[in-house]
Each structure stands twice: as C-alpha cells, then as structure tokens.
Design a protein around this motif. Sequence first.
Motif, PDB file in Angstrom:
ATOM      1  N   GLY A  17      27.163  31.781  54.119  1.00 35.71           N
ATOM      2  CA  GLY A  17      28.303  30.738  54.235  1.00 35.71           C
ATOM      3  C   GLY A  17      29.037  31.026  55.417  1.00 35.71           C
ATOM      4  O   GLY A  17      29.665  29.833  56.102  1.00 35.71           O
ATOM      5  N   THR A  18      29.326  32.254  55.802  1.00 35.35           N
ATOM      6  CA  THR A  18      30.389  32.374  56.972  1.00 35.35           C
ATOM      7  C   THR A  18      29.444  32.085  58.056  1.00 35.35           C
ATOM      8  O   THR A  18      30.013  31.431  59.121  1.00 35.35           O
ATOM      9  CB  THR A  18      30.564  33.993  57.062  1.00 35.35           C
ATOM     10  OG1 THR A  18      31.012  34.429  55.957  1.00 35.35           O
ATOM     11  CG2 THR A  18      31.305  34.197  58.189  1.00 35.35           C
ATOM     12  N   GLY A  19      28.051  32.235  58.450  1.00 32.28           N
ATOM     13  CA  GLY A  19      27.498  31.773  59.395  1.00 32.28           C
ATOM     14  C   GLY A  19      27.492  30.322  59.580  1.00 32.28           C
ATOM     15  O   GLY A  19      27.567  29.648  60.560  1.00 32.28           O
ATOM     16  N   MET A  20      27.099  29.596  58.514  1.00 31.16           N
ATOM     17  CA  MET A  20      27.099  28.158  58.415  1.00 31.16           C
ATOM     18  C   MET A  20      28.554  27.612  58.991  1.00 31.16           C
ATOM     19  O   MET A  20      28.816  26.741  59.392  1.00 31.16           O
ATOM     20  CB  MET A  20      26.704  27.680  57.100  1.00 31.16           C
ATOM     21  CG  MET A  20      25.240  27.596  56.813  1.00 31.16           C
ATOM     22  SD  MET A  20      24.663  26.860  55.171  1.00 31.16           S
ATOM     23  CE  MET A  20      25.588  27.558  54.152  1.00 31.16           C
ATOM     24  N   PHE A  21      29.546  28.302  58.360  1.00 31.23           N
ATOM     25  CA  PHE A  21      31.036  27.730  58.662  1.00 31.23           C
ATOM     26  C   PHE A  21      31.227  27.660  60.213  1.00 31.23           C
ATOM     27  O   PHE A  21      31.427  26.738  60.912  1.00 31.23           O
ATOM     28  CB  PHE A  21      32.108  28.758  57.954  1.00 31.23           C
ATOM     29  CG  PHE A  21      33.558  28.419  58.490  1.00 31.23           C
ATOM     30  CD1 PHE A  21      34.197  27.238  58.122  1.00 31.23           C
ATOM     31  CD2 PHE A  21      34.178  29.101  59.483  1.00 31.23           C
ATOM     32  CE1 PHE A  21      35.410  26.994  58.603  1.00 31.23           C
ATOM     33  CE2 PHE A  21      35.346  28.992  59.989  1.00 31.23           C
ATOM     34  CZ  PHE A  21      36.034  28.030  59.627  1.00 31.23           C
ATOM     35  N   TYR A  22      30.883  28.814  60.772  1.00 31.11           N
ATOM     36  CA  TYR A  22      30.959  29.113  62.356  1.00 31.11           C
ATOM     37  C   TYR A  22      30.080  28.244  62.926  1.00 31.11           C
ATOM     38  O   TYR A  22      30.425  27.701  64.174  1.00 31.11           O
ATOM     39  CB  TYR A  22      30.821  30.501  62.710  1.00 31.11           C
ATOM     40  CG  TYR A  22      32.137  31.362  62.346  1.00 31.11           C
ATOM     41  CD1 TYR A  22      33.350  30.912  62.939  1.00 31.11           C
ATOM     42  CD2 TYR A  22      32.112  32.467  61.437  1.00 31.11           C
ATOM     43  CE1 TYR A  22      34.530  31.605  62.703  1.00 31.11           C
ATOM     44  CE2 TYR A  22      33.150  32.975  61.327  1.00 31.11           C
ATOM     45  CZ  TYR A  22      34.428  32.504  61.734  1.00 31.11           C
ATOM     46  OH  TYR A  22      35.655  33.256  61.573  1.00 31.11           O
ATOM     47  N   ALA A  23      28.717  27.671  62.531  1.00 29.52           N
ATOM     48  CA  ALA A  23      27.950  27.109  63.226  1.00 29.52           C
ATOM     49  C   ALA A  23      28.518  25.533  63.235  1.00 29.52           C
ATOM     50  O   ALA A  23      28.251  24.893  64.162  1.00 29.52           O
ATOM     51  CB  ALA A  23      26.456  26.980  62.574  1.00 29.52           C
ATOM     52  N   VAL A  24      29.027  25.232  62.163  1.00 30.54           N
ATOM     53  CA  VAL A  24      29.607  23.758  62.059  1.00 30.54           C
ATOM     54  C   VAL A  24      30.857  23.710  63.036  1.00 30.54           C
ATOM     55  O   VAL A  24      30.917  22.786  63.600  1.00 30.54           O
ATOM     56  CB  VAL A  24      29.820  23.429  60.633  1.00 30.54           C
ATOM     57  CG1 VAL A  24      30.666  22.193  60.593  1.00 30.54           C
ATOM     58  CG2 VAL A  24      28.665  23.061  59.775  1.00 30.54           C
ATOM     59  N   LYS A  25      31.665  24.742  62.928  1.00 30.92           N
ATOM     60  CA  LYS A  25      32.885  24.915  63.813  1.00 30.92           C
ATOM     61  C   LYS A  25      32.466  24.723  64.970  1.00 30.92           C
ATOM     62  O   LYS A  25      33.273  24.076  66.026  1.00 30.92           O
ATOM     63  CB  LYS A  25      33.617  26.186  63.480  1.00 30.92           C
ATOM     64  CG  LYS A  25      35.071  26.199  64.207  1.00 30.92           C
ATOM     65  CD  LYS A  25      35.597  27.465  63.922  1.00 30.92           C
ATOM     66  CE  LYS A  25      37.038  27.525  64.588  1.00 30.92           C
ATOM     67  NZ  LYS A  25      37.012  27.247  66.086  1.00 30.92           N
ATOM     68  N   TRP A  26      31.390  25.516  65.766  1.00 26.86           N
ATOM     69  CA  TRP A  26      31.050  25.454  67.107  1.00 26.86           C
ATOM     70  C   TRP A  26      30.410  23.982  67.417  1.00 26.86           C
ATOM     71  O   TRP A  26      30.816  23.610  68.728  1.00 26.86           O
ATOM     72  CB  TRP A  26      29.918  26.590  67.388  1.00 26.86           C
ATOM     73  CG  TRP A  26      29.467  26.595  68.631  1.00 26.86           C
ATOM     74  CD1 TRP A  26      30.032  27.467  69.710  1.00 26.86           C
ATOM     75  CD2 TRP A  26      28.301  26.010  69.183  1.00 26.86           C
ATOM     76  NE1 TRP A  26      29.286  27.182  70.990  1.00 26.86           N
ATOM     77  CE2 TRP A  26      28.351  26.249  70.711  1.00 26.86           C
ATOM     78  CE3 TRP A  26      27.458  25.167  68.914  1.00 26.86           C
ATOM     79  CZ2 TRP A  26      27.529  26.016  71.459  1.00 26.86           C
ATOM     80  CZ3 TRP A  26      26.363  24.744  69.548  1.00 26.86           C
ATOM     81  CH2 TRP A  26      26.237  25.018  70.852  1.00 26.86           C
ATOM     82  N   HIS A  27      29.564  23.560  66.717  1.00 32.18           N
ATOM     83  CA  HIS A  27      29.135  22.149  67.200  1.00 32.18           C
ATOM     84  C   HIS A  27      30.320  20.998  66.984  1.00 32.18           C
ATOM     85  O   HIS A  27      30.479  20.175  68.090  1.00 32.18           O
ATOM     86  CB  HIS A  27      28.078  21.616  65.937  1.00 32.18           C
ATOM     87  CG  HIS A  27      26.876  22.442  66.299  1.00 32.18           C
ATOM     88  ND1 HIS A  27      26.382  23.476  65.725  1.00 32.18           N
ATOM     89  CD2 HIS A  27      25.619  21.996  67.026  1.00 32.18           C
ATOM     90  CE1 HIS A  27      25.131  23.889  66.237  1.00 32.18           C
ATOM     91  NE2 HIS A  27      24.820  23.067  66.952  1.00 32.18           N
ATOM     92  N   TYR A  28      31.412  21.283  66.007  1.00 32.93           N
ATOM     93  CA  TYR A  28      32.467  20.363  66.057  1.00 32.93           C
ATOM     94  C   TYR A  28      33.179  20.414  67.277  1.00 32.93           C
ATOM     95  O   TYR A  28      33.683  19.574  67.902  1.00 32.93           O
ATOM     96  CB  TYR A  28      33.113  20.611  64.845  1.00 32.93           C
ATOM     97  CG  TYR A  28      34.442  19.736  64.874  1.00 32.93           C
ATOM     98  CD1 TYR A  28      34.417  18.508  64.267  1.00 32.93           C
ATOM     99  CD2 TYR A  28      35.881  20.340  64.931  1.00 32.93           C
ATOM    100  CE1 TYR A  28      35.649  17.806  64.499  1.00 32.93           C
ATOM    101  CE2 TYR A  28      37.020  19.475  64.880  1.00 32.93           C
ATOM    102  CZ  TYR A  28      36.790  17.981  64.609  1.00 32.93           C
ATOM    103  OH  TYR A  28      37.931  17.677  64.765  1.00 32.93           O
TER     104      TYR A  28
END
Length: 80
Positions: A17-28
Amino acid sequence: MDWIPVVLVTFKFLVLGTGMFYAVKWHYDQGKKEKETGKERRAVLRASGKVAAVFMLSLLGLGFVTVVLSRMLGLDLNIS
C-alpha cells in the motif's frame, strides 16, 4: 504460530500500500510538471482504464480457474 500469517499478511499489505501510494503520487507529480493538454490526459486515462479492466478480468479469471481446479482436486473450500 496462528498469529504469524496475520502479521505477515498485514505487513505485506502495508508495504504494498505504501509503495502504491508513492508510485501514484510520483506519477501524479510528473503529470503536473509536464502540464499535459486535455487530449493527452484523456488518452492516458483511457489507457489506464483499459489496463485496470484487463487486470480485473484476469483476476476474476484466475479466481474462477482456482475454484474449478480446487473442486476438481476435491479440496473443501467451505468457510465453516
């Protein structure tokens, strides 16, 4: 020994979940930096929708195959 799967599965979900959050944040953040036009944004959203739909269909198919295979092997999948 009964608590080990609970702890490990919880840890796995927290890490993923933490990894997905930061991946989405980075792409955003990358998208905001590039200032895409509306047409490009629609294309990206359409492509991501297709990927999500394919993922969900493959997940559903995998679940169906798992249930069919387990019934063929005679496994008991009742919760009770």
